[in-house]
Design a protein around this motif. Structure first.
Motif, PDB file in Angstrom:
ATOM      1  N   TYR A 104       0.821  -1.214   0.000  1.00  0.00           N
ATOM      2  CA  TYR A 104       0.000   0.000   0.000  1.00  0.00           C
ATOM      3  C   TYR A 104       0.852   1.261   0.000  1.00  0.00           C
ATOM      4  O   TYR A 104       0.443   2.307  -0.488  1.00  0.00           O
ATOM      5  CB  TYR A 104      -0.941   0.021   1.202  1.00  0.00           C
ATOM      6  CG  TYR A 104      -1.975  -1.074   1.181  1.00  0.00           C
ATOM      7  CD1 TYR A 104      -2.757  -1.272   0.045  1.00  0.00           C
ATOM      8  CD2 TYR A 104      -2.181  -1.897   2.276  1.00  0.00           C
ATOM      9  CE1 TYR A 104      -3.698  -2.278   0.015  1.00  0.00           C
ATOM     10  CE2 TYR A 104      -3.129  -2.902   2.256  1.00  0.00           C
ATOM     11  CZ  TYR A 104      -3.880  -3.097   1.117  1.00  0.00           C
ATOM     12  OH  TYR A 104      -4.809  -4.085   1.095  1.00  0.00           O
ATOM     13  N   GLY A 105       2.055   1.176   0.575  1.00  0.00           N
ATOM     14  CA  GLY A 105       2.944   2.334   0.594  1.00  0.00           C
ATOM     15  C   GLY A 105       3.304   2.766  -0.817  1.00  0.00           C
ATOM     16  O   GLY A 105       3.342   3.959  -1.132  1.00  0.00           O
ATOM     17  N   TRP A 106       3.570   1.778  -1.688  1.00  0.00           N
ATOM     18  CA  TRP A 106       3.883   2.113  -3.085  1.00  0.00           C
ATOM     19  C   TRP A 106       2.642   2.634  -3.784  1.00  0.00           C
ATOM     20  O   TRP A 106       2.719   3.575  -4.583  1.00  0.00           O
ATOM     21  CB  TRP A 106       4.436   0.892  -3.823  1.00  0.00           C
ATOM     22  CG  TRP A 106       5.766   0.480  -3.310  1.00  0.00           C
ATOM     23  CD1 TRP A 106       6.037  -0.575  -2.498  1.00  0.00           C
ATOM     24  CD2 TRP A 106       7.022   1.136  -3.543  1.00  0.00           C
ATOM     25  NE1 TRP A 106       7.379  -0.613  -2.211  1.00  0.00           N
ATOM     26  CE2 TRP A 106       7.999   0.414  -2.843  1.00  0.00           C
ATOM     27  CE3 TRP A 106       7.398   2.262  -4.282  1.00  0.00           C
ATOM     28  CZ2 TRP A 106       9.345   0.771  -2.850  1.00  0.00           C
ATOM     29  CZ3 TRP A 106       8.729   2.620  -4.290  1.00  0.00           C
ATOM     30  CH2 TRP A 106       9.691   1.889  -3.578  1.00  0.00           C
ATOM     31  N   ASP A 107       1.481   2.037  -3.488  1.00  0.00           N
ATOM     32  CA  ASP A 107       0.241   2.564  -4.051  1.00  0.00           C
ATOM     33  C   ASP A 107       0.067   4.015  -3.629  1.00  0.00           C
ATOM     34  O   ASP A 107      -0.409   4.840  -4.419  1.00  0.00           O
ATOM     35  CB  ASP A 107      -0.962   1.752  -3.546  1.00  0.00           C
ATOM     36  CG  ASP A 107      -0.943   0.342  -4.086  1.00  0.00           C
ATOM     37  OD1 ASP A 107      -0.194   0.097  -5.042  1.00  0.00           O
ATOM     38  OD2 ASP A 107      -1.663  -0.515  -3.539  1.00  0.00           O
ATOM     39  N   GLY A 108       0.459   4.307  -2.380  1.00  0.00           N
ATOM     40  CA  GLY A 108       0.356   5.676  -1.891  1.00  0.00           C
ATOM     41  C   GLY A 108       1.162   6.638  -2.750  1.00  0.00           C
ATOM     42  O   GLY A 108       0.723   7.751  -3.032  1.00  0.00           O
ATOM     43  N   VAL A 109       2.338   6.201  -3.181  1.00  0.00           N
ATOM     44  CA  VAL A 109       3.162   7.048  -4.047  1.00  0.00           C
ATOM     45  C   VAL A 109       2.415   7.323  -5.359  1.00  0.00           C
ATOM     46  O   VAL A 109       2.309   8.465  -5.812  1.00  0.00           O
ATOM     47  CB  VAL A 109       4.523   6.379  -4.356  1.00  0.00           C
ATOM     48  CG1 VAL A 109       5.316   7.200  -5.362  1.00  0.00           C
ATOM     49  CG2 VAL A 109       5.325   6.200  -3.084  1.00  0.00           C
ATOM     50  N   ILE A 110       1.845   6.268  -5.944  1.00  0.00           N
ATOM     51  CA  ILE A 110       1.117   6.424  -7.207  1.00  0.00           C
ATOM     52  C   ILE A 110      -0.053   7.383  -7.036  1.00  0.00           C
ATOM     53  O   ILE A 110      -0.257   8.311  -7.837  1.00  0.00           O
ATOM     54  CB  ILE A 110       0.578   5.057  -7.685  1.00  0.00           C
ATOM     55  CG1 ILE A 110       1.723   4.059  -7.823  1.00  0.00           C
ATOM     56  CG2 ILE A 110      -0.170   5.195  -8.992  1.00  0.00           C
ATOM     57  CD1 ILE A 110       1.259   2.643  -8.041  1.00  0.00           C
ATOM     58  N   VAL A 111      -0.812   7.148  -5.967  1.00  0.00           N
ATOM     59  CA  VAL A 111      -2.006   7.951  -5.735  1.00  0.00           C
ATOM     60  C   VAL A 111      -1.640   9.413  -5.466  1.00  0.00           C
ATOM     61  O   VAL A 111      -2.311  10.331  -5.939  1.00  0.00           O
ATOM     62  CB  VAL A 111      -2.781   7.346  -4.546  1.00  0.00           C
ATOM     63  CG1 VAL A 111      -3.848   8.276  -4.066  1.00  0.00           C
ATOM     64  CG2 VAL A 111      -3.394   6.024  -4.945  1.00  0.00           C
ATOM     65  N   ALA A 112      -0.540   9.611  -4.729  1.00  0.00           N
ATOM     66  CA  ALA A 112      -0.107  10.985  -4.453  1.00  0.00           C
ATOM     67  C   ALA A 112       0.288  11.686  -5.751  1.00  0.00           C
ATOM     68  O   ALA A 112      -0.004  12.868  -5.952  1.00  0.00           O
ATOM     69  CB  ALA A 112       1.065  10.990  -3.462  1.00  0.00           C
ATOM     70  N   ILE A 113       0.929  10.958  -6.656  1.00  0.00           N
ATOM     71  CA  ILE A 113       1.334  11.572  -7.921  1.00  0.00           C
ATOM     72  C   ILE A 113       0.098  11.925  -8.745  1.00  0.00           C
ATOM     73  O   ILE A 113      -0.029  13.047  -9.249  1.00  0.00           O
ATOM     74  CB  ILE A 113       2.245  10.624  -8.732  1.00  0.00           C
ATOM     75  CG1 ILE A 113       3.571  10.419  -8.008  1.00  0.00           C
ATOM     76  CG2 ILE A 113       2.490  11.187 -10.123  1.00  0.00           C
ATOM     77  CD1 ILE A 113       4.429   9.339  -8.613  1.00  0.00           C
ATOM     78  N   ILE A 114      -0.825  10.963  -8.875  1.00  0.00           N
ATOM     79  CA  ILE A 114      -2.018  11.228  -9.694  1.00  0.00           C
ATOM     80  C   ILE A 114      -2.841  12.345  -9.059  1.00  0.00           C
ATOM     81  O   ILE A 114      -3.373  13.205  -9.753  1.00  0.00           O
ATOM     82  CB  ILE A 114      -2.864   9.945  -9.850  1.00  0.00           C
ATOM     83  CG1 ILE A 114      -2.046   8.881 -10.587  1.00  0.00           C
ATOM     84  CG2 ILE A 114      -4.146  10.238 -10.635  1.00  0.00           C
ATOM     85  CD1 ILE A 114      -2.766   7.567 -10.778  1.00  0.00           C
ATOM     86  N   GLY A 115      -2.936  12.357  -7.741  1.00  0.00           N
ATOM     87  CA  GLY A 115      -3.692  13.387  -7.050  1.00  0.00           C
ATOM     88  C   GLY A 115      -2.911  14.671  -6.836  1.00  0.00           C
ATOM     89  O   GLY A 115      -3.362  15.554  -6.120  1.00  0.00           O
ATOM     90  N   ARG A 116      -1.746  14.761  -7.424  1.00  0.00           N
ATOM     91  CA  ARG A 116      -0.920  15.971  -7.352  1.00  0.00           C
ATOM     92  C   ARG A 116      -0.712  16.446  -5.921  1.00  0.00           C
ATOM     93  O   ARG A 116      -0.738  17.646  -5.632  1.00  0.00           O
ATOM     94  CB  ARG A 116      -1.518  17.091  -8.202  1.00  0.00           C
ATOM     95  CG  ARG A 116      -1.593  16.716  -9.663  1.00  0.00           C
ATOM     96  CD  ARG A 116      -1.383  17.903 -10.568  1.00  0.00           C
ATOM     97  NE  ARG A 116      -0.597  17.504 -11.718  1.00  0.00           N
ATOM     98  CZ  ARG A 116       0.687  17.799 -11.884  1.00  0.00           C
ATOM     99  NH1 ARG A 116       1.331  18.491 -10.992  1.00  0.00           N
ATOM    100  NH2 ARG A 116       1.315  17.400 -12.957  1.00  0.00           N
ATOM    101  N   ASN A 117      -0.528  15.504  -5.007  1.00  0.00           N
ATOM    102  CA  ASN A 117      -0.228  15.795  -3.602  1.00  0.00           C
ATOM    103  C   ASN A 117      -1.314  16.614  -2.913  1.00  0.00           C
ATOM    104  O   ASN A 117      -1.056  17.283  -1.923  1.00  0.00           O
ATOM    105  CB  ASN A 117       1.116  16.528  -3.461  1.00  0.00           C
ATOM    106  CG  ASN A 117       2.266  15.671  -3.932  1.00  0.00           C
ATOM    107  OD1 ASN A 117       2.190  14.456  -3.868  1.00  0.00           O
ATOM    108  ND2 ASN A 117       3.313  16.300  -4.420  1.00  0.00           N
ATOM    109  N   HIS A 118      -2.512  16.589  -3.466  1.00  0.00           N
ATOM    110  CA  HIS A 118      -3.619  17.316  -2.843  1.00  0.00           C
ATOM    111  C   HIS A 118      -4.550  16.288  -2.199  1.00  0.00           C
ATOM    112  O   HIS A 118      -5.143  15.460  -2.901  1.00  0.00           O
ATOM    113  CB  HIS A 118      -4.364  18.113  -3.920  1.00  0.00           C
ATOM    114  CG  HIS A 118      -5.383  19.039  -3.358  1.00  0.00           C
ATOM    115  ND1 HIS A 118      -6.476  18.575  -2.667  1.00  0.00           N
ATOM    116  CD2 HIS A 118      -5.481  20.383  -3.369  1.00  0.00           C
ATOM    117  CE1 HIS A 118      -7.204  19.613  -2.293  1.00  0.00           C
ATOM    118  NE2 HIS A 118      -6.615  20.721  -2.696  1.00  0.00           N
ATOM    119  N   PRO A 119      -4.703  16.335  -0.854  1.00  0.00           N
ATOM    120  CA  PRO A 119      -5.424  15.264  -0.160  1.00  0.00           C
ATOM    121  C   PRO A 119      -6.829  14.988  -0.706  1.00  0.00           C
ATOM    122  O   PRO A 119      -7.263  13.832  -0.713  1.00  0.00           O
ATOM    123  CB  PRO A 119      -5.469  15.759   1.285  1.00  0.00           C
ATOM    124  CG  PRO A 119      -4.243  16.582   1.419  1.00  0.00           C
ATOM    125  CD  PRO A 119      -4.063  17.262   0.091  1.00  0.00           C
TER     126      PRO A 119
END
Lengths: 359, 331
Positions: free
Chosen positions: A272-287
């Motif tokens: 999930y930590g790696w998924d978090g990286v992907i999701v943060a990139i796609i979401g442009r670091n905006h929660p």
């Protein structure tokens, strides 16, 4: 039109990247599958076709949101923290150990277990944070090492001290019922954790965009020298970002155990930590955008699993799409000429308009 | 003697360490090249996987070991070049680009595996080749040493030779000098006419080449097939090994041996009721501590230089800078 494009350029760019990723996946399916139309349909629409599958999408999105928000806070401070995975794993192990060895009324138990897990994650973020902030040690390498230490440490705690010897495989003892996060929809594994994930995403948003500390984190990330000269304590800010990041990842890991498995059953790190990286990139670091990104990624994953089961295409197709999307989103040069052209066009139009007013 | 100790002190165990070390030493050297160029390559995991895959596939379909070697190396070097393209031309962050490449490699190898063999797990249905094992004539007949050092896969010897090769390349050739110059201070390098982007491209391609050897060894030496995700995190362990070795050739050899030792011993310990997790944790803990110690020492040096510069005295500055250059190589 040009104005609109310029205003929402990053969003449009992200959507185009996603579209390109999906087009590539369709092309790949046509290359490999004997029944391409059916396979494409299963992949793109499959998750919507049954209640159970859609529940899977929501279920999987929950840890992705937690880790995405965790990674985003670190990324906003320009800290390449890939330690969410380790924080999540170890916190879940320590939280499980705590939950199994204590007994108290349910709500209190849940809160305390989450606090213990969060504290473990916070410590896990603190170490690479202080090494980087005070002495400039690479947080990338440090957090990578912390991942391994957390993995082996977590396994040690569970396998050597809290293992359920009656179970036929390596799992921890069952959590006492007082520490379970309730599941709320019969027939699915949906649990309270998803709402906790939403709450943490909103808290993360509020923290980053509406508090002084959040502003300091973003300023430090944008330009560390500027931040230092304007009197921000960069050392403190970097450590704070890493600590919060570890804490949120830790809580996210624990909710998985408390809501779904009810015992620690990870022998491999769940990723999930790696998924978090992907999701943060796609979401442009905006929660808030990360919530959508997590649902998108989770939807792709479930689609991939369906593809694997129902059609003749391996689910790893999703990995290829992910990599294409990430490259296109992180590549600043992608569509930048287009943007420049539009900017020039818009500037010319404004100029012409001004001139006609002047005349 | 205790069964664990007797197996550790057997020549078979020492032989195994070299075997397990090989697929760590190659990518660790690859990481070090990129580190020295100032663009850390964390895509070795994906690079090894792609090379391992193409080596097996080409050897199975052409029956030529030479072509397999070329294909594997080309694939690895191309991956390095691709990372450089994303990083330098498309302006993507190199770490995120590498994460994407790792994912791409994991997905694409399984995808192609399925396309070529109809199997999603491994190439065990294909008749693929392996690199030969070599007996070293004189060494072989020496007791103990011969048993440890002779009879390895040819790529294990290549990996050992890669260490002095790395040293000569990075410290005795103009290219190595340029790579290190770019890594230490790209602006200074640019000001003396070095094309920074091109040097970084070369460094990442070299990094890919080292990784490719590691991948080829895995699928055509360590075992004789390709299986999904067979690198199993070695590309990341290589980052640890390079860090622990201070990005210097002998250091990397020693740290790779340490990682090889610990991974081999874990197999023995698992059968002995000792928590093997704690043993397996040790090298990462040591690396983390080493990382901290290196960083603190470097910071002290910087502070010292800053302090002297504050009360400017040309002689003292010269002395400190000279001391730093002698011990560190750079400030």
């Amino acid at each position: 039109m040009e104005k609109f494009i310029l205003k929402y350029f990053t969003l449009i760019r992200t959507l185009i990247a996603i579209l390109v990723g999906i087009i590539i996946s369709v092309v790949l399916i046509y290359i490999i599958s004997d029944m391409p139309a059916y396979s494409v349909r299963q992949f793109l629409l499959g998750p919507l076709l049954s209640r159970g599958r859609f529940a899977n999408v929501i279920e999987n999105a929950s840890p992705m949101i937690f880790c995405g928000v965790a990674i985003a806070i670190a990324f906003q401070a320009k800290q390449f923290n890939i330690g969410a995975e380790g924080a999540l794993f170890l916190s879940a192990a320590v939280g499980t150990a705590f939950a199994v060895s204590t007994g108290m009324p349910t709500v209190l138990h849940i809160i305390l277990v989450l606090l213990v897990a969060g504290a473990t994650g916070a410590i896990w973020g603190f170490i690479p944070g202080i090494l980087k902030a005070k002495w400039g040690a690479s947080e990338l390498v440090a957090s990578l090492m912390m991942n391994y230490i957390a993995y082996f440490g977590g396994l040690y705690i569970i396998n050597s001290h809290f293992r359920d010897k009656d179970a036929g495989f390596l799992v921890s003892l069952r959590l006492p019922e007082t520490a379970w996060l309730p599941q709320f929809m019969p027939g699915t594994r949906l649990h309270l954790g998803i709402f906790l994930a939403f709450i943490f995403a909103f808290l993360g948003y509020y923290f980053l965009y509406h508090t002084t500390s959040g502003y300091e984190i973003r300023t430090t990330g944008n330009n560390q020298k500027f931040a230092r000269f304007s009197g921000i304590n960069v050392v403190k800010v970097v450590i704070l970002a890493q600590v919060l990041s570890g804490m949120i990842a830790g809580i996210g890991g624990m909710t998985e155990i408390m809501g779904i498995h009810r015992r620690f059953n990870w022998q491999m790190s769940p990723g999930y930590g790696w998924d978090g990286v992907i999701v943060a990139i796609i979401g442009r670091n905006h929660p808030i955008l990360i919530i959508f990104a997590a649902f998108f990624l989770s939807y792709l994953r479930v689609g991939g699993q369906i593809l694997n089961l129902m059609a003749d295409v391996p689910s790893e197709l999703v990995l290829v799409i992910q990599s294409v999307i990430i490259i296109l989103i992180t590549a600043e040069a992608f569509l930048s000429t287009w943007k420049n052209k539009i900017t020039i066009k818009e500037a010319e139009r404004v100029e012409v308009a001004n001139e006609s007013v002047a005349q | 003697m205790n069964p664990l100790l007797s197996s550790i002190f057997s020549t078979g165990f020492a032989f195994a360490i070299l075997r397990v070390m090989t697929p760590l030493l190659f990518p660790a050297l690859g990481v070090a090249v990129s580190e020295l160029a100032g663009s850390v390559n964390i895509a070795l995991e994906g690079i090894m996987l792609i090379s391992a895959f193409f080596g097996v596939i080409v050897s199975a379909f052409t029956g030529s070991l030479f072509l397999a070697l070329i294909a594997g190396l080309a694939a690895g070097i191309l991956m390095g070049a691709l990372l450089a393209y994303f990083h330098l031309k498309m302006k993507a962050d190199i770490i995120l680009g590498a994460i994407a490449l790792n994912m791409f490699a994991a997905g694409m190898t399984i995808f192609l595996l399925f396309l070529f063999t109809g199997d999603k797990g491994s190439t065990s249905s294909l008749q693929s080749l392996v690199f030969p094992e070599i007996d070293i004539p004189l060494l072989k007949s020496i007791p103990v040493i011969g048993e440890i050092f002779s009879g390895h896969n040819v790529l294990t010897y290549v990996s050992l030779l890669a260490v002095p090769f790395f040293y000569v390349l990075m410290f005795k050739t103009p290219l190595g000098l340029r790579i290190r110059a770019v890594g230490q201070n790209p602006h200074a390098a640019e000001s003396v006419g070095i094309n920074v982007d091109r040097i970084k491209l070369y460094a990442l391609m070299l990094s890919g080449m080292f990784g490719a050897f590691g991948g080829l060894y895995l699928s055509m030496g360590y075992v004789s097939w390709f299986s999904r995700d067979m690198t199993a995190g070695r590309g990341f362990i290589a980052i640890a090994a390079a860090t622990l070795g201070g990005n210097m050739p002998v250091g990397i050899l020693l740290s790779s041996l340490l990682f090889g030792f610990v991974n081999s011993i874990a197999i023995y310990i698992a059968s002995l009721n000792v928590p093997s997790e704690l043993i397996q944790m040790i090298p990462y803990l040591v690396t983390l501590i080493a990382l901290a110690v290196f960083a603190i020492r470097a910071q002290r040096k910087r502070d010292k230089v800053g302090e002297v510069l504050e009360h400017f005295d040309p002689e003292a500055v010269k002395a400190v800078v000279k001391d730093v250059i002698e011990t560190e190589g750079d400030i």
